[in-house]
Design a protein around this motif. Structure first.
Motif, PDB file in Angstrom:
ATOM      1  N   MET A   5       0.813  -1.609   0.260  1.00 52.61           N
ATOM      2  CA  MET A   5      -0.151   0.014  -0.066  1.00 52.61           C
ATOM      3  C   MET A   5       0.691   1.409  -0.184  1.00 52.61           C
ATOM      4  SD  MET A   5      -3.145  -0.431   2.352  1.00 52.61           S
ATOM      5  CE  MET A   5      -3.966   1.206   2.483  1.00 52.61           C
ATOM      6  N   LEU A   6       1.914   1.096   0.921  1.00 53.66           N
ATOM      7  CA  LEU A   6       2.767   2.215   0.781  1.00 53.66           C
ATOM      8  C   LEU A   6       3.481   2.272  -0.604  1.00 53.66           C
ATOM      9  CD1 LEU A   6       3.653   4.429   2.888  1.00 53.66           C
ATOM     10  CD2 LEU A   6       6.253   2.928   2.796  1.00 53.66           C
ATOM     11  N   GLY A   7       3.848   1.367  -1.334  1.00 52.84           N
ATOM     12  CA  GLY A   7       4.373   1.850  -2.413  1.00 52.84           C
ATOM     13  C   GLY A   7       3.355   2.569  -3.377  1.00 52.84           C
ATOM     14  N   ALA A   8       2.163   1.666  -3.514  1.00 49.71           N
ATOM     15  CA  ALA A   8       0.911   2.262  -4.328  1.00 49.71           C
ATOM     16  C   ALA A   8       0.758   3.916  -4.161  1.00 49.71           C
ATOM     17  CB  ALA A   8      -0.236   1.569  -4.009  1.00 49.71           C
ATOM     18  N   TRP A   9       0.796   4.319  -2.312  1.00 55.76           N
ATOM     19  CA  TRP A   9       0.598   5.791  -2.295  1.00 55.76           C
ATOM     20  C   TRP A   9       1.670   6.778  -2.492  1.00 55.76           C
ATOM     21  CZ3 TRP A   9       3.472   9.205   0.860  1.00 55.76           C
ATOM     22  CH2 TRP A   9       2.701  10.025   0.973  1.00 55.76           C
ATOM     23  N   ARG A  10       3.329   5.724  -2.346  1.00 53.78           N
ATOM     24  CA  ARG A  10       3.582   6.934  -2.942  1.00 53.78           C
ATOM     25  C   ARG A  10       4.061   6.572  -4.712  1.00 53.78           C
ATOM     26  NH1 ARG A  10       8.775   4.469  -0.089  1.00 53.78           N
ATOM     27  NH2 ARG A  10       9.045   5.234   1.875  1.00 53.78           N
ATOM     28  N   GLY A  11       3.306   6.026  -5.503  1.00 53.10           N
ATOM     29  CA  GLY A  11       3.845   5.495  -7.110  1.00 53.10           C
ATOM     30  C   GLY A  11       2.380   7.027  -7.534  1.00 53.10           C
ATOM     31  N   MET A  12       1.730   7.017  -5.995  1.00 51.47           N
ATOM     32  CA  MET A  12       0.354   8.455  -6.916  1.00 51.47           C
ATOM     33  C   MET A  12       1.076   9.900  -6.544  1.00 51.47           C
ATOM     34  SD  MET A  12      -3.647   6.409  -5.521  1.00 51.47           S
ATOM     35  CE  MET A  12      -2.757   7.816  -3.796  1.00 51.47           C
ATOM     36  N   GLN A  13       2.128   9.729  -5.955  1.00 51.31           N
ATOM     37  CA  GLN A  13       2.995  11.061  -5.433  1.00 51.31           C
ATOM     38  C   GLN A  13       3.244  11.963  -6.872  1.00 51.31           C
ATOM     39  OE1 GLN A  13       2.082  12.586  -2.477  1.00 51.31           O
ATOM     40  NE2 GLN A  13       0.430  10.819  -2.240  1.00 51.31           N
ATOM     41  N   PRO A  14       3.336  12.820  -7.886  1.00 52.09           N
ATOM     42  CA  PRO A  14       3.551  13.576  -8.235  1.00 52.09           C
ATOM     43  C   PRO A  14       5.466  13.546  -8.405  1.00 52.09           C
ATOM     44  CG  PRO A  14       2.820  15.428  -7.131  1.00 52.09           C
ATOM     45  CD  PRO A  14       2.265  13.625  -6.810  1.00 52.09           C
ATOM     46  N   LYS A  15       5.729  12.800  -9.109  1.00 52.94           N
ATOM     47  CA  LYS A  15       6.854  13.414  -9.218  1.00 52.94           C
ATOM     48  C   LYS A  15       7.936  14.711  -9.254  1.00 52.94           C
ATOM     49  CE  LYS A  15       9.678   9.552 -11.318  1.00 52.94           C
ATOM     50  NZ  LYS A  15       9.964   9.225 -12.542  1.00 52.94           N
ATOM     51  N   ARG A  16       8.689  14.627  -8.014  1.00 55.66           N
ATOM     52  CA  ARG A  16       9.198  16.339  -7.695  1.00 55.66           C
ATOM     53  C   ARG A  16      10.473  16.567  -8.066  1.00 55.66           C
ATOM     54  NH1 ARG A  16       5.826  19.206  -4.299  1.00 55.66           N
ATOM     55  NH2 ARG A  16       4.259  18.096  -3.752  1.00 55.66           N
ATOM     56  N   LYS A  17      11.248  17.327  -8.637  1.00 53.12           N
ATOM     57  CA  LYS A  17      12.421  17.471  -8.513  1.00 53.12           C
ATOM     58  C   LYS A  17      12.702  19.294  -8.225  1.00 53.12           C
ATOM     59  CE  LYS A  17      12.335  20.415 -13.220  1.00 53.12           C
ATOM     60  NZ  LYS A  17      12.756  20.353 -14.518  1.00 53.12           N
ATOM     61  N   GLN A  18      14.197  19.508  -7.835  1.00 55.72           N
ATOM     62  CA  GLN A  18      14.925  20.255  -7.339  1.00 55.72           C
ATOM     63  C   GLN A  18      14.829  21.128  -7.984  1.00 55.72           C
ATOM     64  OE1 GLN A  18      17.883  19.629  -5.435  1.00 55.72           O
ATOM     65  NE2 GLN A  18      17.830  21.455  -3.998  1.00 55.72           N
ATOM     66  N   CYS A  19      14.502  22.467  -8.102  1.00 58.15           N
ATOM     67  CA  CYS A  19      14.712  23.718  -8.374  1.00 58.15           C
ATOM     68  C   CYS A  19      16.410  24.005  -8.717  1.00 58.15           C
ATOM     69  CB  CYS A  19      13.619  24.710  -8.438  1.00 58.15           C
ATOM     70  SG  CYS A  19      13.832  26.298  -9.310  1.00 58.15           S
ATOM     71  N   ALA A  20      16.423  24.256  -9.592  1.00 55.99           N
ATOM     72  CA  ALA A  20      17.549  25.063  -9.387  1.00 55.99           C
ATOM     73  C   ALA A  20      18.565  26.208  -9.880  1.00 55.99           C
ATOM     74  CB  ALA A  20      18.293  25.079 -11.311  1.00 55.99           C
ATOM     75  N   ARG A  21      16.682  27.091  -9.314  1.00 54.47           N
ATOM     76  CA  ARG A  21      17.106  28.705  -8.717  1.00 54.47           C
ATOM     77  C   ARG A  21      16.843  29.354  -7.319  1.00 54.47           C
ATOM     78  NH1 ARG A  21      12.304  33.099 -11.647  1.00 54.47           N
ATOM     79  NH2 ARG A  21      13.570  34.894 -10.827  1.00 54.47           N
ATOM     80  N   CYS A  22      15.384  28.640  -7.048  1.00 50.78           N
ATOM     81  CA  CYS A  22      15.304  29.281  -5.050  1.00 50.78           C
ATOM     82  C   CYS A  22      15.218  27.136  -4.791  1.00 50.78           C
ATOM     83  CB  CYS A  22      13.816  28.857  -5.343  1.00 50.78           C
ATOM     84  SG  CYS A  22      12.519  27.847  -5.666  1.00 50.78           S
ATOM     85  N   GLY A  23      15.538  26.005  -5.278  1.00 53.15           N
ATOM     86  CA  GLY A  23      16.380  25.645  -3.687  1.00 53.15           C
ATOM     87  C   GLY A  23      15.062  24.477  -3.405  1.00 53.15           C
TER      88      GLY A  23
END
Ligand SMILES: [Zn+2]
Length: 82
Positions: A5-23
């Protein structure tokens, strides 16, 4: 909660990336950073200042908690010795 279930929940979260400008992290799908995408250099500076203030606030709160626990420890110690 099971691991599956935890894996499925993680899969539902949108992928995030760090902004080079504001961090800060923003959703990868978005072309613009949701934190600084609409800000000019001035606005970005204000964002950094606000982040700095929040950090300072947390630090002083931690100091107050630390001081409080020291006082409690001293009071406890005094009550034991009397
Ligand atoms: Zn950004």
């Amino acid at each position: 909660m099971s691991l599956g279930m935890l894996g499925a929940w993680r899969g539902m979260q949108p992928k995030r990336k760090q902004c080079a400008r504001c961090g800060l992290y923003h959703i990868e799908k978005l072309e613009k950073c949701s934190h600084c995408g609409d800000l000019d250099e001035n606005g970005l500076q204000k964002l950094f200042e606000r982040k700095e203030e929040e950090h300072e606030g947390n630090a002083s709160l931690a100091r107050i908690f630390l001081l409080g626990s020291v006082i409690i420890a001293v009071l406890l110690l005094l009550s034991f010795t009397q």
